[in-house]
Design a protein around this motif. Structure first.
Motif, mmCIF file in Angstrom:
data_model
loop_
_atom_site.group_PDB
_atom_site.id
_atom_site.type_symbol
_atom_site.label_atom_id
_atom_site.label_comp_id
_atom_site.label_asym_id
_atom_site.label_seq_id
_atom_site.Cartn_x
_atom_site.Cartn_y
_atom_site.Cartn_z
ATOM 1 N N PRO A 5 1.013 -0.736 -0.207
ATOM 2 C CA PRO A 5 -0.132 -0.188 0.044
ATOM 3 C C PRO A 5 0.749 1.495 -0.028
ATOM 4 N N LEU A 6 1.884 1.342 -0.065
ATOM 5 C CA LEU A 6 2.905 2.782 0.420
ATOM 6 C C LEU A 6 3.330 2.440 -0.376
ATOM 7 N N TYR A 193 -0.445 11.832 4.921
ATOM 8 C CA TYR A 193 -2.325 12.369 4.346
ATOM 9 C C TYR A 193 -2.195 13.296 4.054
ATOM 10 N N THR A 196 -0.930 15.103 1.288
ATOM 11 C CA THR A 196 -1.609 14.514 -0.586
ATOM 12 C C THR A 196 -2.416 15.164 -0.295
ATOM 13 N N GLN A 359 -3.324 -8.728 7.669
ATOM 14 C CA GLN A 359 -2.960 -9.352 6.518
ATOM 15 C C GLN A 359 -3.947 -8.148 5.913
ATOM 16 N N LEU A 360 -3.863 -7.238 4.560
ATOM 17 C CA LEU A 360 -4.086 -6.488 3.620
ATOM 18 C C LEU A 360 -4.841 -7.148 2.184
ATOM 19 N N SER A 361 -6.398 -7.219 2.064
ATOM 20 C CA SER A 361 -7.370 -8.332 1.168
ATOM 21 C C SER A 361 -6.520 -7.466 -0.290
ATOM 22 N N LYS A 362 -6.364 -6.476 -0.358
ATOM 23 C CA LYS A 362 -6.162 -5.694 -1.784
ATOM 24 C C LYS A 362 -4.377 -5.314 -2.179
ATOM 25 N N ALA B 189 -3.559 2.402 5.113
ATOM 26 C CA ALA B 189 -5.381 1.707 3.494
ATOM 27 C C ALA B 189 -5.241 2.413 3.990
ATOM 28 N N LEU B 190 -6.423 3.656 4.412
ATOM 29 C CA LEU B 190 -6.187 5.284 3.740
ATOM 30 C C LEU B 190 -5.475 5.455 2.696
ATOM 31 N N VAL B 191 -3.844 6.018 2.934
ATOM 32 C CA VAL B 191 -2.553 6.521 1.966
ATOM 33 C C VAL B 191 -2.887 6.454 0.865
ATOM 34 N N HIS B 192 -2.889 4.351 0.775
ATOM 35 C CA HIS B 192 -3.457 3.593 -0.699
ATOM 36 C C HIS B 192 -4.828 4.561 -1.091
ATOM 37 N N GLN B 194 -6.353 7.018 -0.881
ATOM 38 C CA GLN B 194 -6.356 8.475 -1.521
ATOM 39 C C GLN B 194 -5.509 8.551 -2.610
ATOM 40 N N LYS B 195 -3.651 7.100 -3.240
ATOM 41 C CA LYS B 195 -3.972 7.318 -4.285
ATOM 42 C C LYS B 195 -4.184 6.518 -5.284
ATOM 43 N N GLU B 198 -9.496 2.878 -3.599
ATOM 44 C CA GLU B 198 -9.374 1.755 -3.666
ATOM 45 C C GLU B 198 -9.319 1.414 -1.928
ATOM 46 N N GLY B 199 -10.645 0.466 -2.101
ATOM 47 C CA GLY B 199 -10.311 0.397 -0.181
ATOM 48 C C GLY B 199 -10.237 -0.997 -0.163
ATOM 49 N N GLN B 200 -10.237 -1.824 1.125
ATOM 50 C CA GLN B 200 -10.264 -2.732 1.425
ATOM 51 C C GLN B 200 -10.020 -2.940 2.754
ATOM 52 N N TYR B 201 -10.254 -4.948 2.890
ATOM 53 C CA TYR B 201 -10.466 -5.711 4.417
ATOM 54 C C TYR B 201 -9.235 -5.303 5.369
#
Lengths: 402, 405
Positions: A5-6, A193, A196, A359-362, B189-192, B194-195, B198-201
């Motif tokens: 994600p980063l 955050y 951006t 664990q991140l789903s995406k 996840a929020l930074v992702h 923002q980019k 896409e959301g996620q679990y």
């Protein structure tokens, strides 16, 4: 670097030992590009065991290997003017700088926030120090032991001590240092955050003492409720109960809220305890804790650790074995969740590392790589990124710049 | 004018309770996010109910200083989620939110019709974090966990304690550790988002959060097939490295010496007593080997002074020394005061209450405590009426039916 994600976030780390490196490891393990700047002597964490195969080689130190996964590593001597110029070039292109020098040291090198924000107004700079950038203890020296005790965390340990005869202690391993790293990462992420979302760069002053105090907030505020200090021999007796088992292991059980207590009494085959006046409320259990403790300890000795663990949990009541490193690794839960991940390293080879606790789903991070060797990415960063030639690198080395 | 709240516009539907989840959303609130705590009389947050320490019950669920500390800045709405109408209203709040945080046992949110697959139907880009004791997969996923359980199972308890004593699970701090890690991954996840939009679990295991904090100790096993043990205040090479008794009742100073230079400075402050010149203490290695004996000598010196006196003398000489501070001492410590770490909020029921300020000092977007914790259901009108646009009559009807409850 890992993907996650980063991905796309660029972070420069000028830190050593545990707190700063753990902070930036959190970013690196989620895909940020982290360039770790070490002095030519290397991060002192390289001198800390356990060492792979008990070889005290700075490339095989467990502490360093764990804290620096997925980072790029370069060496740079900021005592040299050329070194400082190179550092500025690195910063010009970075989103985040995390540093842990004593307050005032970066400014003395001409690399303070005032200078760096001119070079890169979008920079987020975080300084992690024992006591922060101001206040009477600002220049005080403190190792992990000292910040832990200065935060109030030590005064209440070991919990359930019989009296105050023995000394208060620190949390195990370097847990308080890592706490400071996680806390810093939250503030930095907030700043990222905001930037951006239309903000600018900014400076974060992080005190390890405060980060650890923030975790002790309940105990600190409790002083007012109790009218006295929480201590290692009075607080938390009822809530936390350690029971020894037949095989010599321990389990932890919980006596509050009510459902936990009734489930435990039933799991131990003594549902009649629930009705006894001296245990029927939490207040009563607190008042008669010594009796209760003796009974629980008698019962627990009838079971092996794993047996008691599952027996209590099957009543829907919280319980866990006290696990050693070996037991954490072999637990069916860690194995099923794939908590440990295999990571390759040029010298340490393939080893199993504790991985992400989420664990991140995406955006599950992948392609982990091991901690950098000392100066492993000098050529990649200095030549390929900053445009120096290989000959420059030779000169830098001769001149003690890198 | 530039907005000075880092997370302005971020709304969190917060189903969490006790400490771990609430601390995560507390940290987000310090950074400016709007937190809507969704709770119910039917399933009261235990920290509203009573004190773990004393066993006392708090009056009317609105007089708990413990709850106050974990839920500053937040809004509270009450919904009986076990009723379909209650869960539907919760979904409407979620549809207007960016993040969802919950720490019920795995499976409970699904049963309420509020699992991640249900939520993406009303808000496709929602970010949802579930925090549980053991994680939401694996054979122990339904096992119950509280703070001491994570410490035990995660491996930290085994490493904390005297070498000749029992393992130690520490106190509620374990929940707060989990909460801090949760806040970090939520923001990632929020930074992702923002980019990419896409959301996620996110499935978070509290025990694994604890393990991650002692990763290098755990690696001793994967590297060398041995497990480290607890050892009080000891370090693997530094000595002296312990707490030493000082003047007063249960007063202690922590002293840590890494180098020969620091050792000489310590000896100088002690007046270079004859024993300190002994060969047994002449090198880093010798001091470590003879650390028990060394501790006795140092204790015999520190007992003549208060811990603050020892701190000042040693720090002036460049030796790391800090008292093992009690809560009371922290609240009156000059450095803590100068750093403005202690704050006070005005609570409508309890009056003025001491709370701890955020632990980051951000130059452009200062993290802040804006208000005391909410009374139970304090923001029902604001959220159901304002955010969801329901009429007073509708709200009243749902209150009478104990759906808003």
């Amino acid at each position: 670097m890992a993907d996650g994600p980063l991905s796309g976030v660029k972070l420069v780390e000028y830190c050593s030992f545990v707190a700063g490196p753990y902070c930036t490891k959190l970013f690196a393990d989620l895909g940020a590009e982290v360039i770790k700047v070490e002095t030519p002597a290397g991060d002192p964490a390289r001198k800390r065991g356990a060492f792979l195969g008990d070889h005290p080689d700075p490339e095989l130190a467990g502490l360093f290997l764990y804290l620096n996964t997925n980072k790029l590593g370069i060496t740079l001597n900021l005592d040299s003017a050329t070194g400082r110029d190179i550092f500025k070039k690195l910063i010009a292109d970075a989103d985040i700088l995390v540093e842990d020098r004593a307050p005032g040291e970066m400014a003395k090198l001409g690399l303070g926030w005032d200078v760096l924000k001119q070079i890169n107004p979008a920079l987020i700079m975080a300084s992690i120090t024992p006591f922060g950038q101001d206040g009477p203890y600002r220049d005080y020296k403190a190792y992990y032991l000292n910040t832990y005790h200065a935060s109030g965390g030590g005064y209440v340990l070991p919990a359930a001590s019989p009296n105050a005869e023995r000394e208060p202690i620190k949390g195990g391993g370097f847990v308080g240092e890592c706490d400071a790293g996680v806390s810093a990462s939250v503030g930095i992420m907030g700043a990222l955050y905001w930037r951006t979302a239309g903000g600018t760069g900014q400076y974060l002053d992080i005190s390890k003492q405060e980060a650890q105090m923030a975790l002790e907030r309940v105990n600190i505020a409790r002083y007012y409720e109790l009218g006295k200090n929480p201590t290692r021999y009075e607080i938390n007796r009822v809530r936390d109960t350690l029971l020894r088992c037949r095989d010599g292991g321990y389990v932890m059980v919980v006596l509050h809220p009510e459902k936990q207590w009734t489930g435990l009494a039933e799991a131990l085959g003594n549902p009649e305890w629930i009705k006894e006046e001296k245990f029927c409320t939490q207040k009563a259990r607190e008042a008669n804790f010594n009796d209760l403790r003796i009974r629980l300890r008698e019962e627990s000795l009838k079971y092996d650790t794993q047996e008691l663990f599952h027996r209590v949990q099957s009543q829907g009541t919280a319980c866990a074995p006290v696990c050693s490193a070996e037991q954490v690794f072999h637990s069916p839960q860690a194995q099923a969740r794939g908590f440990y991940v295999e990571i390759d390293h040029p010298l340490a080879g393939k080893l199993m590392y504790p991985g992400l606790p989420y664990q991140l789903s995406k955006t599950a991070p992948r392609d982990n790589h091991g901690a950098p060797l000392l100066g492993q990415h000098n050529e990649e960063i200095y030549c390929n990124r900053l445009g120096y030639t290989k000959l420059d690198l030779v000169k830098f080395r001769e001149a003690g710049v890198i | 004018m530039l907005n000075r709240n880092a997370l302005k516009g971020v709304r969190v539907a917060d189903f969490s309770w006790v400490w771990a989840g609430p601390l995560a959303t507390l940290l987000l609130s310090f950074l400016g996010a709007e937190i809507i705590k969704i709770e119910s009389r039917k399933r009261i947050d235990q920290t509203r109910h009573g004190s773990i320490t004393t066993g006392d019950s708090f009056k009317d669920f609105n007089a708990s200083p413990i709850f106050n500390n974990a839920n500053l800045n937040k809004k509270s709405v009450t919904l009986d989620l076990s009723r379909p109408e209650g869960a539907d209203l919760a979904k409407k709040i979620i549809a207007a939110s960016n993040l969802v945080v919950e720490n019920m046992r795995p499976g409970v949110m699904d049963k309420l019709g509020l699992g991640y697959p249900d939520l993406v139907k009303v808000k496709p880009d929602i970010i949802m974090l579930s925090a549980s004791g053991f994680g939401s997969s694996g054979p122990y996923r339904e096992y119950a966990g509280y703070a001491p359980i994570f410490a035990a199972f995660g491996g930290l308890a085994h490493l904390t304690g005297y070498e000749d004593g029992e393992p130690n699970t520490m106190s509620g701090v374990m929940d707060l550790r989990v909460g801090t890690a949760s806040a970090f991954v939520l923001l990632a996840a929020l930074v992702h988002h923002q980019k990419t939009g896409e959301g996620q679990y996110i499935d978070l295991s509290s025990s694994e959060c604890v393990s991650a904090l002692i990763g290098s100790e755990l690696m001793q096993y994967t590297m060398n097939k041995t497990s480290p043990f607890r050892r009080g205040n000891q370090d693997s090479i530094m000595a002296p490295h312990n707490c030493y008794r000082c003047q007063g009742d249960d007063k202690w100073i922590s002293i840590a010496v890494a180098t020969d230079e620091e050792w000489r400075a310590l000896c100088g402050v002690m007046g270079n007593p004859a024993w300190s010149q002994d060969e047994r203490f002449a090198t880093v290695y010798n001091r470590w080997v003879n650390r028990c004996e060394l501790d006795k000598f140092i204790s015999a010196w520190t007992i003549n002074y208060t811990h603050y006196q020892v701190m000042t003398m040693l720090q002036n000489a460049g030796v790391a020394a800090m008292p093992s501070l009690s809560a009371e001492e922290i609240l009156s410590d000059p450095h803590v005061k100068a750093r403005d770490l202690i704050n006070q909020v005005d609570h409508p029921v309890m009056g003025k209450k001491v709370v701890i300020n955020p632990s980051w000092k951000l130059s452009e977007t200062p993290a802040k405590i804006r208000q005391a914790s909410p009374l139970l259901g304090e923001h029902n009108q604001e959220i159901f009426g304002g955010l969801l646009g329901m009429s007073r009559e509708e709200i009243k009807k749902l209150e009478d039916e104990q759906i808003i409850y």
